[in-house]
Write a protein that holds these residues in place. Structure first.
Motif, PDB file in Angstrom:
ATOM      1  N   GLY A   1       0.791  -1.231   0.000  1.00 34.33           N
ATOM      2  CA  GLY A   1       0.000   0.000   0.000  1.00 34.33           C
ATOM      3  C   GLY A   1       0.821   1.277   0.000  1.00 34.33           C
ATOM      4  O   GLY A   1       0.255   2.374  -0.027  1.00 34.33           O
TER       5      GLY A   1
ATOM      6  N   GLY B   1      -1.306   0.052  -5.019  1.00 31.20           N
ATOM      7  CA  GLY B   1      -1.714  -0.152  -3.626  1.00 31.20           C
ATOM      8  C   GLY B   1      -1.985   1.163  -2.919  1.00 31.20           C
ATOM      9  O   GLY B   1      -2.976   1.313  -2.194  1.00 31.20           O
TER      10      GLY B   1
ATOM     11  N   ASP C   1       6.791  -8.559   4.945  1.00 33.56           N
ATOM     12  CA  ASP C   1       7.063  -9.212   3.667  1.00 33.56           C
ATOM     13  C   ASP C   1       5.983 -10.275   3.470  1.00 33.56           C
ATOM     14  O   ASP C   1       5.955 -11.269   4.208  1.00 33.56           O
ATOM     15  CB  ASP C   1       8.468  -9.827   3.717  1.00 33.56           C
TER      16      ASP C   1
ATOM     17  N   ASN D   1      -2.113  -7.146  -3.269  1.00 33.88           N
ATOM     18  CA  ASN D   1      -1.535  -6.305  -4.317  1.00 33.88           C
ATOM     19  C   ASN D   1      -0.011  -6.365  -4.399  1.00 33.88           C
ATOM     20  O   ASN D   1       0.566  -6.162  -5.475  1.00 33.88           O
ATOM     21  CB  ASN D   1      -2.009  -4.861  -4.074  1.00 33.88           C
TER      22      ASN D   1
ATOM     23  N   GLY E   1       3.445  -7.002  -5.288  1.00 33.65           N
ATOM     24  CA  GLY E   1       3.959  -7.859  -6.349  1.00 33.65           C
ATOM     25  C   GLY E   1       5.275  -7.340  -6.890  1.00 33.65           C
ATOM     26  O   GLY E   1       5.596  -6.157  -6.765  1.00 33.65           O
TER      27      GLY E   1
ATOM     28  N   GLY F   1      -3.466  -3.438 -17.265  1.00 33.71           N
ATOM     29  CA  GLY F   1      -2.478  -3.382 -18.350  1.00 33.71           C
ATOM     30  C   GLY F   1      -1.279  -2.593 -17.841  1.00 33.71           C
ATOM     31  O   GLY F   1      -0.931  -2.666 -16.655  1.00 33.71           O
ATOM     32  N   ILE F   2      -0.655  -1.821 -18.708  1.00 36.10           N
ATOM     33  CA  ILE F   2       0.534  -1.058 -18.282  1.00 36.10           C
ATOM     34  C   ILE F   2       0.083   0.207 -17.540  1.00 36.10           C
ATOM     35  O   ILE F   2      -0.623   1.054 -18.092  1.00 36.10           O
ATOM     36  CB  ILE F   2       1.409  -0.714 -19.487  1.00 36.10           C
TER      37      ILE F   2
ATOM     38  N   ASP G   1       6.068   3.062 -10.197  1.00 37.23           N
ATOM     39  CA  ASP G   1       7.515   2.835 -10.038  1.00 37.23           C
ATOM     40  C   ASP G   1       7.964   1.470 -10.559  1.00 37.23           C
ATOM     41  O   ASP G   1       9.163   1.236 -10.752  1.00 37.23           O
ATOM     42  CB  ASP G   1       7.911   2.867  -8.548  1.00 37.23           C
ATOM     43  N   MET G   2       7.018   0.551 -10.738  1.00 33.40           N
ATOM     44  CA  MET G   2       7.380  -0.830 -11.057  1.00 33.40           C
ATOM     45  C   MET G   2       8.279  -0.923 -12.291  1.00 33.40           C
ATOM     46  O   MET G   2       9.192  -1.750 -12.349  1.00 33.40           O
ATOM     47  CB  MET G   2       6.112  -1.664 -11.263  1.00 33.40           C
ATOM     48  N   HIS G   3       8.045  -0.030 -13.260  1.00 29.00           N
ATOM     49  CA  HIS G   3       8.802  -0.105 -14.516  1.00 29.00           C
ATOM     50  C   HIS G   3      10.252   0.332 -14.315  1.00 29.00           C
ATOM     51  O   HIS G   3      11.170  -0.283 -14.852  1.00 29.00           O
ATOM     52  CB  HIS G   3       8.077   0.701 -15.592  1.00 29.00           C
TER      53      HIS G   3
END
Ligand code: NAP
Length: 246
Positions: A11, A16, A61, A88, A90, A186-187, A191-193
């Motif tokens: 979150g 999240g 974690d 969420n 991931g 989708g995309i 920050d994940m990218h």
């Protein structure tokens, strides 16, 4: 009327964080789980509290059973009976072909995205059955059906597992009054990218998306909020694709 108590894993940032803020505005109290970014978690919690909602933050974690149990214990003790879960948290690991992937990265993705979701669903199912009902939303991905060749087929496989988990658990828990659904983004611009080594990915992907752009985290949060609301009272086992048509 008592406010629903909802746990959101991961979150502190991205989808999240947007879900925490949206759910708080919709009347939920929030237990925010996060891995390590204390500043981000506390900032989201402040935003949540500004809406009038209660919010606790728990560093944990989700791939660790004891951490998951501690998250649910804290939510129950400090906020009251938990009736909602947004599964969420991931990870993807670095981009690349499977032939280049390191075993430790494959294991981490499976531990967080599959085992972590299972551990959270198991505890939520136990608590919600005792309560007499509840709702779970698993964050999947459009990758589950696209397969993500050359990028992260292991991540896509972990999200296909999320879809199977959602369908099976919805049937298992329906008689207990617990709804289980998934949102498959989708995309989305998070920050994940950058974490996976490609910060320009959302902008570059726009041309391949029928709606012509990457999505915003708030657009996923809106789907999550609907699936946790009474408006979706007859929806369970659904995998809601929110991907701009991709
Ligand atoms: P993100 O911006 O990278 O944020 C990840 C969040 O998960 C952070 O809050 C992080 O905590 C937390 N986290 C990571 N590992 C964790 C662990 N083991 N235990 C607890 N928390 C953990 O990611 P996002 O883009 O919002 O993605 C959220 C979900 O949407 C993921 O399941 C992802 O697979 C899915 N999704 C994303 C996209 C996309 O394009 N962004 C598309 C489809 C699906 P810290 O802040 O403490 O690090």
């Amino acid at each position: 009327m008592a406010r629903p108590v909802t746990i959101v894993t991961g979150g502190s940032r991205g989808i999240g964080a947007a879900s925490c803020v949206r759910l708080a505005a919709d009347g939920h109290d929030i237990a925010l789980g996060y891995l390590s970014n204390d500043d981000a978690a506390h900032e989201v919690a402040e935003t949540v509290r500004e809406t009038g909602a209660r919010c606790i933050t728990v560093r944990c974690d989700t791939s660790q059973e004891a951490d998951v149990e501690r998250l649910f214990d804290a939510a129950g003790a400090e906020l009251g009976a938990v009736s909602g879960l947004v599964n969420n948290a991931g990870v993807t690991g670095p981009l690349g072909r499977l032939t280049e992937a390191r075993t430790e990265d494959l294991r981490r993705v499976m531990d967080v995205n599959v085992l972590g979701y299972l551990l959270c669903c198991r505890r939520a199912a136990r608590d919600m059955a005792a309560l007499g009902g509840g709702a779970i939303v698993n964050i999947s991905s459009a990758a589950a059906t696209l397969g993500s060749p050359g990028d992260y087929v292991h991540y896509a496989a972990s999200k296909a597992a999320t879809d199977a988990l959602t369908i099976g658990l919805s049937k298992e828990l329906g008689p207990d009054g617990i709804r289980v659904n998934a949102v498959a983004p989708g995309i989305i611009d998070t920050d994940m990218h950058a974490t996976m080594g490609d910060p320009g990915r959302p902008a570059r992907a726009a041309a391949a998306i029928p709606l012509g752009r990457a999505g915003e985290a708030s657009e996923i949060a809106a789907a999550v909020a609907w699936l946790l609301s009474p408006d979706s009272s007859y929806t369970t086992g659904a995998i809601l694709r929110v991907s701009g048509g991709r």
